[in-house]
Design an enzyme around this catalytic site. Sequence first.
Site, PDB file in Angstrom:
ATOM      1  N   GLU A 124      -6.190  -9.781   3.837  1.00  0.00           N
ATOM      2  CA  GLU A 124      -5.420  -8.245   4.489  1.00  0.00           C
ATOM      3  C   GLU A 124      -5.451  -9.472   5.917  1.00  0.00           C
ATOM      4  O   GLU A 124      -6.718  -9.659   6.301  1.00  0.00           O
ATOM      5  CB  GLU A 124      -6.089  -7.428   5.513  1.00  0.00           C
ATOM      6  CG  GLU A 124      -5.541  -6.246   3.269  1.00  0.00           C
ATOM      7  CD  GLU A 124      -6.035  -5.133   4.340  1.00  0.00           C
ATOM      8  OE1 GLU A 124      -5.922  -4.658   5.352  1.00  0.00           O
ATOM      9  OE2 GLU A 124      -6.472  -4.010   3.350  1.00  0.00           O
TER      10      GLU A 124
ATOM     11  N   TYR B 185      -7.316  -9.230  11.322  1.00  0.00           N
ATOM     12  CA  TYR B 185      -6.044  -8.811  12.200  1.00  0.00           C
ATOM     13  C   TYR B 185      -5.500  -9.577  12.966  1.00  0.00           C
ATOM     14  O   TYR B 185      -6.611  -9.520  13.870  1.00  0.00           O
ATOM     15  CB  TYR B 185      -5.783  -7.654  12.085  1.00  0.00           C
ATOM     16  CG  TYR B 185      -4.885  -6.898  10.150  1.00  0.00           C
ATOM     17  CD1 TYR B 185      -3.662  -7.027  10.131  1.00  0.00           C
ATOM     18  CD2 TYR B 185      -6.623  -6.039   9.789  1.00  0.00           C
ATOM     19  CE1 TYR B 185      -3.723  -6.230   9.215  1.00  0.00           C
ATOM     20  CE2 TYR B 185      -5.855  -5.481   8.253  1.00  0.00           C
ATOM     21  CZ  TYR B 185      -4.306  -5.621   8.248  1.00  0.00           C
ATOM     22  OH  TYR B 185      -3.948  -5.116   7.027  1.00  0.00           O
TER      23      TYR B 185
ATOM     24  N   GLU C 124       0.543  -1.044  -0.149  1.00  0.00           N
ATOM     25  CA  GLU C 124       0.524   0.614  -0.214  1.00  0.00           C
ATOM     26  C   GLU C 124       0.702   1.576   0.283  1.00  0.00           C
ATOM     27  O   GLU C 124       2.388   1.069   0.808  1.00  0.00           O
ATOM     28  CB  GLU C 124      -0.724  -0.321   1.488  1.00  0.00           C
ATOM     29  CG  GLU C 124      -1.719   1.174   1.156  1.00  0.00           C
ATOM     30  CD  GLU C 124      -3.204   0.649   2.697  1.00  0.00           C
ATOM     31  OE1 GLU C 124      -2.797  -0.135   3.207  1.00  0.00           O
ATOM     32  OE2 GLU C 124      -3.894   1.777   2.284  1.00  0.00           O
TER      33      GLU C 124
ATOM     34  N   GLN D 276       2.043  -6.545   5.476  1.00  0.00           N
ATOM     35  CA  GLN D 276       2.036  -5.780   3.995  1.00  0.00           C
ATOM     36  C   GLN D 276       3.796  -6.137   3.208  1.00  0.00           C
ATOM     37  O   GLN D 276       4.251  -6.626   4.726  1.00  0.00           O
ATOM     38  CB  GLN D 276       2.409  -4.551   3.533  1.00  0.00           C
ATOM     39  CG  GLN D 276       0.578  -3.685   4.762  1.00  0.00           C
ATOM     40  CD  GLN D 276       0.021  -2.702   3.677  1.00  0.00           C
ATOM     41  OE1 GLN D 276       1.153  -1.490   3.230  1.00  0.00           O
ATOM     42  NE2 GLN D 276      -1.115  -2.292   4.186  1.00  0.00           N
TER      43      GLN D 276
ATOM     44  N   ASN E 105     -12.554  -1.299  -1.433  1.00  0.00           N
ATOM     45  CA  ASN E 105     -11.892  -1.508  -0.416  1.00  0.00           C
ATOM     46  C   ASN E 105     -12.435  -1.713   1.490  1.00  0.00           C
ATOM     47  O   ASN E 105     -12.009  -0.257   0.867  1.00  0.00           O
ATOM     48  CB  ASN E 105     -10.420  -1.508  -0.119  1.00  0.00           C
ATOM     49  CG  ASN E 105      -9.304  -1.386   1.208  1.00  0.00           C
ATOM     50  OD1 ASN E 105      -9.366  -2.921   2.086  1.00  0.00           O
ATOM     51  ND2 ASN E 105      -9.214  -1.446   2.272  1.00  0.00           N
ATOM     52  N   GLU E 106     -12.569  -2.183   2.180  1.00  0.00           N
ATOM     53  CA  GLU E 106     -13.190  -1.877   3.270  1.00  0.00           C
ATOM     54  C   GLU E 106     -14.547  -1.046   3.304  1.00  0.00           C
ATOM     55  O   GLU E 106     -14.623  -0.263   3.775  1.00  0.00           O
ATOM     56  CB  GLU E 106     -11.988  -1.486   4.324  1.00  0.00           C
ATOM     57  CG  GLU E 106     -10.354  -2.518   4.757  1.00  0.00           C
ATOM     58  CD  GLU E 106     -10.459  -2.537   5.608  1.00  0.00           C
ATOM     59  OE1 GLU E 106     -10.425  -1.231   6.423  1.00  0.00           O
ATOM     60  OE2 GLU E 106      -9.654  -3.500   6.214  1.00  0.00           O
TER      61      GLU E 106
HETATM   62  O1  AHR Z   1      -3.249  -2.603   5.847  1.00  0.00           O
HETATM   63  C1  AHR Z   1      -3.752  -1.166   6.616  1.00  0.00           C
HETATM   64  C2  AHR Z   1      -4.870  -0.802   6.644  1.00  0.00           C
HETATM   65  O2  AHR Z   1      -5.647  -1.707   7.323  1.00  0.00           O
HETATM   66  C3  AHR Z   1      -5.527  -1.309   5.256  1.00  0.00           C
HETATM   67  O3  AHR Z   1      -5.280   0.376   4.501  1.00  0.00           O
HETATM   68  C4  AHR Z   1      -6.918  -0.899   5.319  1.00  0.00           C
HETATM   69  O4  AHR Z   1      -7.516  -1.772   4.606  1.00  0.00           O
HETATM   70  C5  AHR Z   1      -7.325  -2.002   7.237  1.00  0.00           C
HETATM   71  O5  AHR Z   1      -8.038  -1.200   7.737  1.00  0.00           O
END
Ligand code: AHR
Length: 492
Positions: free
Chosen positions: A300, A245, A27, A349, A174-175
Site C-alpha cells: 500500500e 502513504y 478493495e 488503489q 492486513n495491518e
Molecule cells: O487503502 C485504504 C486503507 O488504508 C486500507 O484499507 C488499509 O489497509 C490502510 O489503512
Amino acid sequence: MKNFKMVINACDKIGHINREIYGHFSEHLGRCIYNGIYVGENSPVPNIHGIRTDIVEAFRNIRLPVLRWPGGCFADEYHWKNGIGEKSKRAKMVNTNWGGVTEDNSFGTHEFMELCELVGCEPYISGNVGSGTVRELSEWVEYMTFEGVSPMADLRRENGREKPWKLKYLGIGNENWGCGGNMSPEYYAEVYRQYASFCKNYNGNQLYKIACGPNSSDYDWTETIMKRLFHDHRWQANGISLHFYSIPDWNNKGFAVEFDDEDYYTLLATTNFTESLITRHAEIMNRYDPDGNIGLIVDEWGTWYDVEKGTNPGFLYQQNTMRDAMVAAVSLNIFNRHCDRVKMANIAQVCNVLQAIVLTEGDKLVKTPTYHIFDLFKNHQDGECVYCWSENEDLCEGKNIPMITSSASLKDGVMTITAANVSLKEEAEISCDIVGFEGKEVSVRLLTGDAHDHNTFEAPEAVTIKPHTAELKDGKLTVKLPATSAAEITIR
Ligand code: AHR
C-alpha cells in the site's frame, strides 16, 4: 534552465525489477469494485460478466502485473464463503470500515479471478486473520487451488469452475497492528505461523506467503517479525509487507486539486522519505536474511487527501493531478533502485479510490496522470536495473527534494531510462554518459503540465503522454525535461 550530469553504467547491475513492482490494489471500498471495476451483468456499460471492458483494456495497456484483493481493512472482516454461488442467495454484510454500506457479495472469488484472467495479471489474495479462522483461510486456498476430489474443490466445481486457479500471492492478514486486530508483533508472529502452516501448496501451486509487516517507520515490528519467522531452520514467510502513504499531516490532508507550492514540495519531501524507510527496513532484514530471500512488499503506497467535496467521506474518492504523477514517478524510481529487496509494490488503489489510475462515472472513464506514469514506466517490468546517478539540486533546503529522480534498466538489448523533473518552475537539461551499452537510436515519451493539471470526464485528455526529443551522440544522451515532467527514454 539548470544543467545536470547523469551517468549510467550498464555493467553495474543492481538487480532484477520484478514486474510486480508495478502492482495494484483493489478493495471493497467506495467505488473501487462496485460502480467501478464491477458494474454487474445487466449494466448498460459494456462489460464481460459484469466487469467493465474499458477498465480491462486500460489495465492491459499498462501490463498491470498483479492485483491485490479484497482489502485492506476489508480483508479482515471478509468471509469468502459469502461471496460464492448463486448471487441472489449470497449473504449480505455491513462494510464497517468504509461508510457502513451494505456489501451484497456479488463480487467474490470467481469474479475476482475472472478479472485477473481478463487483465492477464497475477491475483494477490489478502486473507482474513483478524476476524476469521485458520480453517476458513485454509479452505479458501483449497477451494481456489486444489485439483482433486475434496470438499472445497467439489464446491468450486458446483459453482461452475472445473479447473483450479493458479494462486501465487497470499497475504496472511492486513495491518494486523491496526484494523486487522490491533495485535502486538510478538502475538501476530505466532498467529501468522499457525495460519501459514495450514495454507497448503496443492498440485504444484507454490504459495508466496506474505506476512503483515510494519506501518511506515515501525522498525520494531520488522525486527520482531524477522526474528520470529525463521523457525525450524526455514523461513515461514516469503515476504513481509510495508505500508506507507504520502501524507504530510494526517489531521490536515488537504485536497487533491487545491494546493500551493509549499504543499506540493512538502508532499514530495514526504514521498522521498520512502527511500530511507526502505533502506532502514532492509538493513534490519539483511541481518536476518543476508541472502535477500524475503521480499519487502510495499503493498500500500500513494497519496491520500481529503475526499472530493460532496462525496461520501468513507469512500476516499479523490482527483489526481500532475502532482500525483510526480509522486508516482519518484516512488517507482525508488522501488526500481531497491529491487534487490522490494519484490512487489501495490499503489492504493486501482480505481476511484485514493491515488487511482482510473476514475469512472457512468459509462465514462478517465485515465489519470498517475495512470500515464505507469504507462511510461512499464518497460522496466522484468528488466535488469543498472547503476544510474544524477547530479542534483535540493529544491527546498533541509527538506530532501531532489529536482531530478531517475532509474535505468536493460531488457532484450534495450535500455529504458525514466527521469522526472519535479521542479515547479525550472527546466532541466540532462547530459548523460552511458557506459557499457551502445545504442543507435533514442526515442522519448513525455508527460508534462502544470502541477494542478488533471483529467476530467469533460476533458479526459488534458494530461496525456506526448512524443519528445533527445539527442544521442558518441555515447552521450542529451535531453531537456520541462518543469513538472516525467519521461521514458528508450535507447536501442
Ligand atoms: O487503502 C485504504 C486503507 O488504508 C486500507 O484499507 C488499509 O489497509 C490502510 O489503512
